[in-house]
Structure formats: C-alpha cells, structure tokens
Enzyme design. Structure first.
Site, PDB file in Angstrom:
ATOM      1  N   LYS A 113       0.920  -1.246  -0.059  1.00 43.15           N
ATOM      2  CA  LYS A 113      -0.046   0.049   0.057  1.00 43.15           C
ATOM      3  C   LYS A 113       0.920   1.264  -0.070  1.00 43.15           C
ATOM      4  CE  LYS A 113      -3.905  -2.137   2.290  1.00 43.15           C
ATOM      5  NZ  LYS A 113      -4.549  -2.236   3.639  1.00 43.15           N
ATOM      6  N   LYS A 193      -9.144 -11.472 -12.716  1.00 46.56           N
ATOM      7  CA  LYS A 193      -9.969 -11.751 -11.416  1.00 46.56           C
ATOM      8  C   LYS A 193     -10.847 -10.391 -11.139  1.00 46.56           C
ATOM      9  CE  LYS A 193      -8.932 -11.310  -6.343  1.00 46.56           C
ATOM     10  NZ  LYS A 193      -9.511 -10.592  -5.645  1.00 46.56           N
ATOM     11  N   LYS A 196     -12.929  -4.698  -7.639  1.00 40.98           N
ATOM     12  CA  LYS A 196     -13.410  -3.387  -7.907  1.00 40.98           C
ATOM     13  C   LYS A 196     -12.227  -2.433  -8.290  1.00 40.98           C
ATOM     14  CE  LYS A 196     -15.073  -3.148  -3.501  1.00 40.98           C
ATOM     15  NZ  LYS A 196     -15.688  -4.410  -3.175  1.00 40.98           N
TER      16      LYS A 196
HETATM   17  P1  ADP Z   1     -12.015  -6.282  -4.365  1.00 42.11           P
HETATM   18  O1  ADP Z   1     -10.952  -6.889  -5.075  1.00 42.11           O
HETATM   19  O2  ADP Z   1     -13.268  -6.121  -5.423  1.00 42.11           O
HETATM   20  O3  ADP Z   1     -11.751  -4.901  -3.661  1.00 42.11           O
HETATM   21  P2  ADP Z   1     -12.185  -6.980  -1.735  1.00 42.11           P
HETATM   22  O4  ADP Z   1     -10.502  -7.239  -1.703  1.00 42.11           O
HETATM   23  O5  ADP Z   1     -12.763  -6.306  -0.828  1.00 42.11           O
HETATM   24  O6  ADP Z   1     -12.557  -7.211  -3.210  1.00 42.11           O
HETATM   25  O7  ADP Z   1     -12.607  -8.748  -1.206  1.00 42.11           O
HETATM   26  C1  ADP Z   1     -13.702  -8.971  -0.282  1.00 42.11           C
HETATM   27  C2  ADP Z   1     -13.860 -10.415  -0.188  1.00 42.11           C
HETATM   28  O8  ADP Z   1     -14.221 -11.005  -1.309  1.00 42.11           O
HETATM   29  C3  ADP Z   1     -12.497 -11.118   0.246  1.00 42.11           C
HETATM   30  O9  ADP Z   1     -12.932 -12.073   1.050  1.00 42.11           O
HETATM   31  C4  ADP Z   1     -11.857 -11.603  -1.116  1.00 42.11           C
HETATM   32  O10 ADP Z   1     -11.299 -12.904  -1.320  1.00 42.11           O
HETATM   33  C5  ADP Z   1     -13.174 -11.789  -1.844  1.00 42.11           C
HETATM   34  N1  ADP Z   1     -13.020 -11.667  -3.601  1.00 42.11           N
HETATM   35  C6  ADP Z   1     -13.050 -10.466  -4.027  1.00 42.11           C
HETATM   36  N2  ADP Z   1     -12.808 -10.499  -5.405  1.00 42.11           N
HETATM   37  C7  ADP Z   1     -12.862 -11.906  -5.632  1.00 42.11           C
HETATM   38  C8  ADP Z   1     -13.057 -12.821  -6.608  1.00 42.11           C
HETATM   39  N3  ADP Z   1     -12.742 -12.434  -8.073  1.00 42.11           N
HETATM   40  N4  ADP Z   1     -13.174 -14.173  -6.694  1.00 42.11           N
HETATM   41  C9  ADP Z   1     -13.538 -14.722  -5.484  1.00 42.11           C
HETATM   42  N5  ADP Z   1     -13.357 -14.030  -4.241  1.00 42.11           N
HETATM   43  C10 ADP Z   1     -13.194 -12.851  -4.294  1.00 42.11           C
END
Ligand code: ADP
Ligand code: TRP
Length: 326
Positions: A113, A193, A196
């Site tokens: 970060k 993957k 967001k």
């Molecule tokens: P983002 O990558 O959209 O910011 P987060 O990091 O906030 O998502 O993830 C929140 C939860 O959702 C975590 O437990 C993460 O492992 C799961 N998650 C996020 N994206 C995926 C994905 N593409 N496939 C499976 N699990 C995911």
C-alpha cells in the site's frame, strides 16, 4: 463450540466475486450447528483510505444490506459495525505496546500500500494491530480470511503470544486462520480476477439496466454467430458455469459447439440466470436500502451482543496490566 470471526471491509456494493468468494461461503460456515459467528463491518479500517463520512456511511449500509439479503442469521450470530464497539481502539493501544516495530514495517500489505498510495498515514502502518484487536477482543478461535490476510493472522497470533508470555497469564485466545483452499477466483468481465480496483465487476445488486450493461461488456473473441465456439476459452461461459446448475451448463456447452448461437445470446442467458437466481436477495437488498432503519436495528442488536464480550476481555487485560478495571 468454535467462535468464528471475520471482518468485512466496507467498500461499496458487493460484486459477484465477493458474493461467491466470501459472503456465501462465510454464511455456510456460520450455519454449521456448533459454530457461532461474529461478522463485522470494518469501517474503522476504511478510515485509512476513505476520509468522507457520507461515503463511509453508505458503504456500510450497502455491505450490511448484502449480508442481510443473503439471509445471514443475526439471531444465532453476531453482526455488528466495528466502530460501534470503540473498545477495540483501547485494545489496539495495548497491543501496540507489545508489537515490535519491525514486524509492522515488514508487513507485505503495508509495503504494497505504501508503494501505491499517496496518503501513507500512520493508520495504514498500524492497520494489522487494529485487525489483531478486532480478533482478540472477542476470544475468537477461527478467522476465515483470504490468502492475502494470512500474514495479518500470523501477526495476531504473535501479539496474543507476546501478551500472554510477558504477563505470564493466558489472557488472550490465540486464534487460527481459516483459509478456504477451494474458494475459487471469479473472473471479471475482462477475464482477470473480478475486482473493484480493475473496474471489471458484475454488480449483483445494481439495477437491472446497469447489470445488463456490465454483462454485455464481457470480452469475447470475434467468432461469427453461425460458427461453432469453444466454451472452454470463453469468459461468458466461465462465469455462467459458476452460477448455473449442471443441466443448464451442459445445454449452453451444446449451444456453443453447435454454432448458430452467438455471444450475444450467451450473454442474454447469463443475465437472465443472474436475475433469476439472485432475484430474492436483490429484492431484499433493495428493501433494506429503502429502509435503512432496519439495518440500524440489526447493527444495534449486534452491538448489544458484542459489547459485553469485549468488556469482559478488556477488563481481564486492564487488571493484568495494572490499569483501573471497570
Ligand atoms: P475487491 O478486490 O473487489 O476490492 P475485496 O478485496 O474487498 O474485493 O474482497 C472482499 C472479499 O471478497 C474477500 O474475502 C475476497 O477474497 C473476496 N473476493 C474478491 N474478489 C473475488 C474474486 N474475484 N473471486 C473470489 N473471491 C473474491
Ligand atoms: N483486513 C481484512 C481485509 O482486508 C478485513 C478485516 C479487518 C478483518 N479486521 C479483520 C478480517 C479481522 C478478519 C478479522 O479483508
């Protein structure tokens, strides 16, 4: 009985990846008979990056509405907002004083970060200690997290161990990480993957037109409509397969291989599947968002259950460390 605890970052409406990768598996785990789950919305952690209060508030509502929409049982379990139990910051201070500075300086997520963000604040540095306090404040045994959080869990165990060792008492429960190996990575509209931060999400709770737009934007190759297509290299098929039942998957495979079935058709089928399969949670989500007092009531109920547990753990610590016990 195992006490399961996990924190959910409050960053807007959950997408299909969050739902299939985190929300549904966590709810499933919470439904096992002997488990009691503490799930909370980590809104204090979000202050490391989000400074606008209105944004934080609406993010908390959206995340809470999503968990409630999928039927998380808030009578059996404890569903709360981190900031409603500010005792967590007191524990953070105690833990800070048992945490060697280099341990935080070497954290992967901090290094990552601090390379990416322009606002490298002390909260970002201390993030793992607040996270450890989240866990240790409730005597949690098992913490389901993604692989990226494994190091934070190791630090939590180290901090609990240091407190217990240096006070010569078993004051804190040393938790285990629960990393679910079988949870798949859901691909986004561009095949990477879904995340967001890549802008490639399918926002399951968005209005129909917006979801439609996102589905239609899934990247495919340019094989003409009449020709047979390979389902195994197509992203529409990949996403469809993660949600549909076996019979429908076989059917779509047949359509691809037969030709005369274009990507537009496949996308329409995917959209209809998502709308149909998630109709109930979508309706419930809208209901909660239109009636935020229902969410407030749920979070107040959770806070009332969480608070006495937090106070009990803290008073153990205060006593051992020579502070006034209250
Ligand atoms: P983002 O990558 O959209 O910011 P987060 O990091 O906030 O998502 O993830 C929140 C939860 O959702 C975590 O437990 C993460 O492992 C799961 N998650 C996020 N994206 C995926 C994905 N593409 N496939 C499976 N699990 C995911
Ligand atoms: N850091 C976690 C994440 O980014 C969220 C979190 C905060 C958490 N506190 C926690 C997870 C306590 C498990 C336990 O996903």
């Amino acid at each position: 009985m195992a006490r399961i605890l996990t924190g959910i970052q409050s960053s807007g409406k959950p997408h299909l990846g969050n739902v299939l990768g985190a929300i549904l598996p966590a709810i499933e785990l919470s439904e096992q008979k002997d488990n009691e789950s503490y799930f909370f919305i980590a809104d204090m952690h979000s202050l490391t990056t989000i400074k606008d209060g209105e944004t934080r508030k609406s993010n908390v509502y959206e995340i809470a509405a999503a968990w409630l929409a999928f039927g998380f049982d808030t009578d059996k379990n404890v569903f709360y907002r981190q900031s409603d139990i500010p005792q967590v910051t007191e524990l953070t201070w105690y833990l800070n004083c048992f945490t060697p500075y280099p341990m935080l300086a070497n954290a992967h997520s901090f290094k990552d970060k601090s390379d990416r963000l322009s606002d490298v604040n002390a909260g970002l540095f201390d993030y793992p200690v607040l996270m450890a306090a989240d866990i240790l404040l409730y005597d949690a045994n098992l913490v389901p997290v993604g692989k990226d959080q494994q190091q934070h869990l190791e630090m939590t165990r180290d901090m609990a161990g240091a407190v217990n060792h240096q006070t010569n008492q078993e004051l804190l429960v040393v938790p285990e990480a629960y990393i679910q190996p079988h949870v798949m990575t859901i691909p986004g509209t561009d095949g990477q993957k879904m995340s967001k931060s890549y802008g490639n999400t399918l926002d399951l709770f968005a209005p129909k037109n917006q979801l439609k737009k996102q589905v239609m934007s899934i990247v495919t190759d340019s094989t003409p409509l009449e020709e047979p297509k390979n389902p195994d290299t197509c992203n529409v098929f990949a996403i469809y397969s993660l949600v549909a039942d076996e019979h429908s998957i076989a059917e779509m495979r047949k359509n691809y291989e037969a030709g005369g079935y274009g990507y537009g058709h496949a996308k329409k089928d995917l959209l209809n599947l998502l709308l149909e399969k998630f109709e109930e949670p979508r309706t419930r989500f809208d209901h909660y968002m239109a009636n935020p007092h229902l969410i407030d009531e749920e979070l107040a109920k959770g806070a009332a259950k969480a608070k006495p547990v937090a106070n009990e753990v803290l008073s153990r610590l205060r006593k051992a460390l020579g502070f006034a016990a209250n």
